[in-house]
Design a protein around this motif. Structure first.
Motif, mmCIF file in Angstrom:
data_model
loop_
_atom_site.group_PDB
_atom_site.id
_atom_site.type_symbol
_atom_site.label_atom_id
_atom_site.label_comp_id
_atom_site.label_asym_id
_atom_site.label_seq_id
_atom_site.Cartn_x
_atom_site.Cartn_y
_atom_site.Cartn_z
ATOM 1 N N SER A 206 0.887 -1.094 -0.113
ATOM 2 C CA SER A 206 -0.046 0.069 -0.169
ATOM 3 C C SER A 206 0.694 1.324 -0.038
ATOM 4 O O SER A 206 0.428 2.449 -0.137
ATOM 5 C CB SER A 206 -1.010 0.150 1.125
ATOM 6 O OG SER A 206 -0.068 -0.262 2.370
ATOM 7 N N THR A 207 2.109 1.153 -0.210
ATOM 8 C CA THR A 207 3.110 2.439 -0.147
ATOM 9 C C THR A 207 3.581 2.573 -1.569
ATOM 10 O O THR A 207 4.122 1.765 -2.078
ATOM 11 C CB THR A 207 4.263 2.136 0.781
ATOM 12 O OG1 THR A 207 3.837 1.659 2.117
ATOM 13 C CG2 THR A 207 5.188 3.374 1.021
ATOM 14 N N VAL A 208 3.225 3.661 -1.824
ATOM 15 C CA VAL A 208 3.395 4.369 -3.151
ATOM 16 C C VAL A 208 4.895 4.241 -3.395
ATOM 17 O O VAL A 208 5.816 4.673 -2.546
ATOM 18 C CB VAL A 208 2.825 5.703 -3.540
ATOM 19 C CG1 VAL A 208 3.703 6.103 -4.691
ATOM 20 C CG2 VAL A 208 1.448 5.654 -3.630
ATOM 21 N N GLY A 209 5.667 3.781 -4.424
ATOM 22 C CA GLY A 209 7.003 3.621 -4.791
ATOM 23 C C GLY A 209 7.527 2.417 -4.212
ATOM 24 O O GLY A 209 8.931 2.307 -4.648
ATOM 25 N N SER A 210 7.029 1.490 -3.475
ATOM 26 C CA SER A 210 7.661 0.458 -3.128
ATOM 27 C C SER A 210 7.559 -0.653 -4.151
ATOM 28 O O SER A 210 6.884 -0.469 -5.038
ATOM 29 C CB SER A 210 6.978 -0.100 -1.717
ATOM 30 O OG SER A 210 5.453 -0.745 -2.299
ATOM 31 N N TRP A 211 8.757 -1.467 -4.005
ATOM 32 C CA TRP A 211 8.602 -2.556 -5.196
ATOM 33 C C TRP A 211 7.377 -3.593 -5.014
ATOM 34 O O TRP A 211 6.879 -4.120 -6.131
ATOM 35 C CB TRP A 211 9.654 -3.592 -4.818
ATOM 36 C CG TRP A 211 9.605 -4.644 -3.479
ATOM 37 C CD1 TRP A 211 9.993 -4.119 -2.114
ATOM 38 C CD2 TRP A 211 8.696 -5.724 -3.287
ATOM 39 N NE1 TRP A 211 9.526 -5.166 -1.349
ATOM 40 C CE2 TRP A 211 8.837 -6.065 -2.150
ATOM 41 C CE3 TRP A 211 8.175 -6.747 -4.204
ATOM 42 C CZ2 TRP A 211 8.238 -7.321 -1.523
ATOM 43 C CZ3 TRP A 211 7.719 -7.741 -3.825
ATOM 44 C CH2 TRP A 211 7.607 -8.234 -2.559
ATOM 45 N N ALA A 212 6.605 -3.789 -3.820
ATOM 46 C CA ALA A 212 5.594 -4.323 -3.846
ATOM 47 C C ALA A 212 4.215 -3.884 -4.650
ATOM 48 O O ALA A 212 3.557 -4.334 -5.246
ATOM 49 C CB ALA A 212 4.993 -4.569 -2.233
ATOM 50 N N LYS A 213 4.161 -2.480 -4.309
ATOM 51 C CA LYS A 213 3.131 -1.687 -5.012
ATOM 52 C C LYS A 213 3.599 -1.643 -6.439
ATOM 53 O O LYS A 213 2.565 -1.906 -7.167
ATOM 54 C CB LYS A 213 3.072 -0.326 -4.539
ATOM 55 C CG LYS A 213 2.274 0.516 -5.351
ATOM 56 C CD LYS A 213 0.981 0.408 -5.010
ATOM 57 C CE LYS A 213 -0.163 1.672 -5.316
ATOM 58 N NZ LYS A 213 -1.516 1.209 -5.050
ATOM 59 N N SER A 214 4.518 -1.470 -6.968
ATOM 60 C CA SER A 214 5.016 -1.576 -8.303
ATOM 61 C C SER A 214 4.709 -2.969 -8.873
ATOM 62 O O SER A 214 4.106 -3.070 -10.216
ATOM 63 C CB SER A 214 6.258 -1.311 -8.690
ATOM 64 O OG SER A 214 6.651 -0.125 -8.201
ATOM 65 N N PHE A 215 4.990 -3.953 -8.056
ATOM 66 C CA PHE A 215 4.772 -5.301 -8.693
ATOM 67 C C PHE A 215 3.157 -5.609 -8.932
ATOM 68 O O PHE A 215 2.845 -6.296 -9.890
ATOM 69 C CB PHE A 215 5.394 -6.448 -7.643
ATOM 70 C CG PHE A 215 5.248 -7.729 -7.837
ATOM 71 C CD1 PHE A 215 5.554 -8.300 -8.987
ATOM 72 C CD2 PHE A 215 4.250 -8.655 -7.213
ATOM 73 C CE1 PHE A 215 5.259 -9.855 -9.272
ATOM 74 C CE2 PHE A 215 4.083 -9.921 -7.146
ATOM 75 C CZ PHE A 215 4.771 -10.452 -8.362
ATOM 76 N N SER A 216 2.452 -5.109 -7.834
ATOM 77 C CA SER A 216 1.060 -5.395 -7.680
ATOM 78 C C SER A 216 0.509 -4.876 -8.776
ATOM 79 O O SER A 216 -0.669 -5.389 -9.669
ATOM 80 C CB SER A 216 0.414 -4.940 -6.514
ATOM 81 O OG SER A 216 -0.900 -5.514 -6.408
ATOM 82 N N SER A 217 0.801 -3.427 -9.077
ATOM 83 C CA SER A 217 0.152 -2.730 -10.206
ATOM 84 C C SER A 217 0.561 -3.496 -11.558
ATOM 85 O O SER A 217 -0.390 -3.418 -12.397
ATOM 86 C CB SER A 217 0.940 -1.483 -10.167
ATOM 87 O OG SER A 217 0.375 -0.722 -8.965
ATOM 88 N N ALA A 218 1.797 -3.867 -11.703
ATOM 89 C CA ALA A 218 2.171 -4.547 -12.967
ATOM 90 C C ALA A 218 1.273 -5.994 -13.454
ATOM 91 O O ALA A 218 1.149 -6.096 -14.276
ATOM 92 C CB ALA A 218 3.860 -4.953 -12.829
ATOM 93 N N MET A 219 1.040 -6.439 -12.157
ATOM 94 C CA MET A 219 -0.074 -7.876 -12.280
ATOM 95 C C MET A 219 -1.307 -7.108 -12.696
ATOM 96 O O MET A 219 -2.011 -8.275 -12.877
ATOM 97 C CB MET A 219 0.223 -8.612 -11.039
ATOM 98 C CG MET A 219 1.480 -9.133 -10.921
ATOM 99 S SD MET A 219 2.165 -10.266 -12.207
ATOM 100 C CE MET A 219 0.996 -11.638 -11.807
#
Length: 672
Positions: A206-219
């Motif tokens: 849920s944190t903008v700019g984190s790898w997890a947020k980017s990965f989730s958005s890419a999926m």
């Protein structure tokens, strides 16, 4: 003989376990999706892709959020598998877990049209004994069907167990202790490494700019925070749930401490004493009505647009004779609940981290202390909410209870709004009907009340709802409006005119009441229909200014009051402005907002000329307007303004993400 049969059974190879693992994982994700999809029968603002669409959009839209859900659930499945080292124990367990969660989700969606949220975990801990009260009609058939499906799946697992010569043992032990130790290490690693991934993902998604947020958005994760069921349908219940477990609220101020907060409280206790020396009224001796008028704004202010007639002549007249001005909105075409949140709390979205896009979903459900202005009126029975639409939108039903509202009237109940008339072919309840419901609540008692009305009449999208619409729109830029844009603008303008007349009639009825009533009326944002104007980034400020006014009826001592220096505002300042308009004494908190508003007329996070998104607050600098509506550069703030802005962050952090030191002070209390 039996021993011979067992020896002849096929030893399942590893690749077959892998195939079954993926199949079971997919089945579990499908079961969870059923929990939120089957009961979604109500009319929504937009139609989510549910059912098979959750899977097929991989091929039609290159959206792999289904795979993301499988990956996350697969980690849990793998952990069970490694823990027991028995495939035919872990598999029934993960299936049972998916079925139980899906049934609970189904019941919650059926009763409250709300997906399972992290806040529900605390409910289960504190009030698990009342779970049976949440069983909808016909629940026994759902339970029976789930039980039958579960038995069938477990029976299949038993058959496969019987056929499997390994009996599901993934790592087989032997006489060699080194092999046993290696197997143990592998099992631990297959729990710790994927488990670490899941933990880090949950902490950062849920944190903008984190790898997890980017990965989730890419999926393919596209947050839809206004509707928890839609969000779960669109992105999968697991992804939607995990995204809300650990939202980043705001950075901790460097000087935040209990001592600092006591100094802040003392500073504004003095400010309140100073203000109260010159004021004679008590705010809670009057009723206050907040009206969030959906998408209400003046089309004539839109750059490059010309209307053939005025859409708001009555409100324009009202504004000339009472406290009024323009409100800076954080949204364009959306984000209603954020403006609502700011109005009810006095807090600003500008202070939050860009990751916190929807306090109603990401923050309020887990808060232990949530002071809102309606609480100044005392017991919940004195606070009434009205919204002629779904009670579940933005989790309002849950949040309004937490805010201390005794009743929240909506179309779906449990408290059902009394008037539901619509206009023309519009699908939304008219403002006149909403005002009538509000009047009825005011007439029920002579006691002072706080009422919050969120209207729906002018909600997007707009079609040719009103027969004989005399409004015509045209461009002044030399480029004609597209047909759809022109139709939307003209329909919206007609709706705004209807709101204009209904609002005048509502105020006329309030003038007939014997009890004092003050109204805070504001449009939450412009409708997202101005395609031509929105293409020019220089129009950003104009596309984020709506109309507001503060008005008191004839029974009020403040009737006819017009505060002259309130040409610009933002909803976090409304309670301070209302107190000044009513000549009412203030709490230290309202005194603080009063002093800040004198320095900064309006403030919001960065804005964009497109419909409100939910991935993050837009990039850029926060917007501050001076009393003349001109943008202010924070670097140019004088010392007093800098102190106020810094204190604001301290106050907001303490209330939302800090230790709530102010709770034990008189910071929120009105003078007795």
């Amino acid at each position: 003989m039996l021993g011979v049969m067992r020896k002849e059974r096929w030893m399942f190879p590893g690749w077959l376990y892998a195939v079954i693992f993926v199949a079971v994982d997919a089945v579990c994700v499908g079961i969870l999706e059923w929990g939120v999809s089957l009961s979604a029968t109500r009319v929504q603002l937009s139609s989510p892709t549910v059912g098979w669409g959750f899977l097929t959009k991989m091929f039609t839209q290159a959206n792999f959020v289904c795979v993301l859900n499988m990956l996350l659930l697969g980690i849990v499945y793998l952990a069970l598998l490694m823990l027991f080292n028995r495939f035919w124990i872990a598999t029934p367990l993960i299936l049972a877990l998916a079925i139980i969660i899906a049934v609970i989700e189904h019941f919650k969606v059926s009763i409250r049209y709300e997906a399972i949220l992290p806040a529900d975990l605390s409910f289960l801990k504190a009030d698990a004994g009342n779970l049976m009260s949440f069983m909808p009609p016909g629940a026994h058939w759902v339970v029976l069907g789930a039980a039958v499906a579960g038995v069938a799946l477990f029976a299949l697992c038993w058959v496969l167990y019987w056929l499997d010569g390994r009996h599901g043992r993934v790592f087989r032990s032997g006489a060699d202790p080194r092999r046993t130790a290696l197997n143990t290490v592998c099992r631990l690693l297959l729990i710790i490494v994927p488990g670490g991934f899941l933990t880090l993902y949950t902490m950062q998604v849920s944190t903008v700019g984190s790898w997890a947020k980017s990965f989730s958005s890419a999926m393919g994760d596209i947050p839809s925070m206004w509707d928890s069921v839609y969000d779960a349908q669109r992105n999968g219940p697991l992804v939607a749930f995990l995204r809300q477990l650990n939202p980043k609220v705001m950075d901790k101020p460097a000087d935040y401490s209990e001592e600092t907060m006591r100094q802040v409280a003392a500073r504004y206790e003095k400010a309140a004493d100073q203000i109260n020396r010159t004021r004679s009224a008590n705010m809670t001796d009057s009723s206050v009505v907040y009206i969030l008028s959906e998408s209400f704004s003046d089309p004539a202010r839109v750059p490059g647009l010309k209307m053939n007639q005025d859409a708001m002549p009555q409100i324009r007249q009202i504004k000339e004779h009472t406290t009024s001005g323009l409100m800076l909105s954080s949204g364009y075409g959306g984000g209603t609940a954020n403006l609502e949140y700011m109005g009810l709390t006095g807090l600003s979205m500008a202070n939050f981290d860009s990751s916190l896009t929807s306090p109603y979903q990401q923050l309020v459900p887990t808060e232990h202390w949530m002071p809102t202005i309606n609480q100044m009126w005392g017991a919940p029975k004195h606070s009434i909410g009205l919204h002629p639409y779904e009670s579940s939108m933005y989790s309002r039903a849950t949040n309004y209870k937490k805010f201390g509202f005794g009743k929240f009237y909506t179309l779906t109940g449990p408290d059902v709004i009394s008037h539901q008339d619509k206009l023309g072919s519009s699908p939304y309840v008219s403002d006149a009907a909403s005002y009538q419901s509000t009047l009825e609540e005011l007439r029920k008692t002579d006691k002072p009340q706080f009422l919050q009305l969120i209207t729906m009449q002018n909600h997007m999208p707009y079609h040719e709802w009103y027969p004989d619409n005399e409004f015509h729109a045209e461009s002044t830029t030399g480029t004609p409006l597209e047909k759809d844009e022109r139709m939307s603008i003209e329909t919206y303008a007609k709706g705004a005119e209807i709101t204009d007349q209904a609002t005048k009639e509502f105020l006329d009825e309030l003038d007939k009441l014997d009890k004092p009533v003050t109204v805070v009326f504001y449009g939450d944002h412009l409708p997202g229909i101005y395609s031509s104007a929105s293409q020019d980034e220089n129009n950003s400020l104009a596309l984020h200014l709506t109309d507001y006014f503060i008005w008191s009826n004839q029974a009020s001592a403040s009737h006819g009051t017009k505060i002259g220096d309130d040409e610009y505002s933002s909803p976090n300042f409304f309670i301070a402005q209302a107190a000044e308009h009513m000549d009412a004494k203030v709490s230290p908190y309202i005194a603080f907002l009063t002093e800040l508003h004198a320095k900064v007329a309006a403030m919001e996070p960065p804005v964009v000329n497109k419909i409100q998104g939910w991935n993050q607050i837009p990039e850029g600098s926060d917007i501050y307007l001076d009393p003349e509506g001109k943008p202010m550069n924070p670097e140019d703030f004088d010392a007093a303004t800098k102190r106020l802005v810094d204190d604001y962050r301290l106050i907001q952090y303490d209330i939302t993400d800090g230790a709530n030191y102010l709770k034990d002070t008189d910071f929120m209390n009105l003078p007795e």
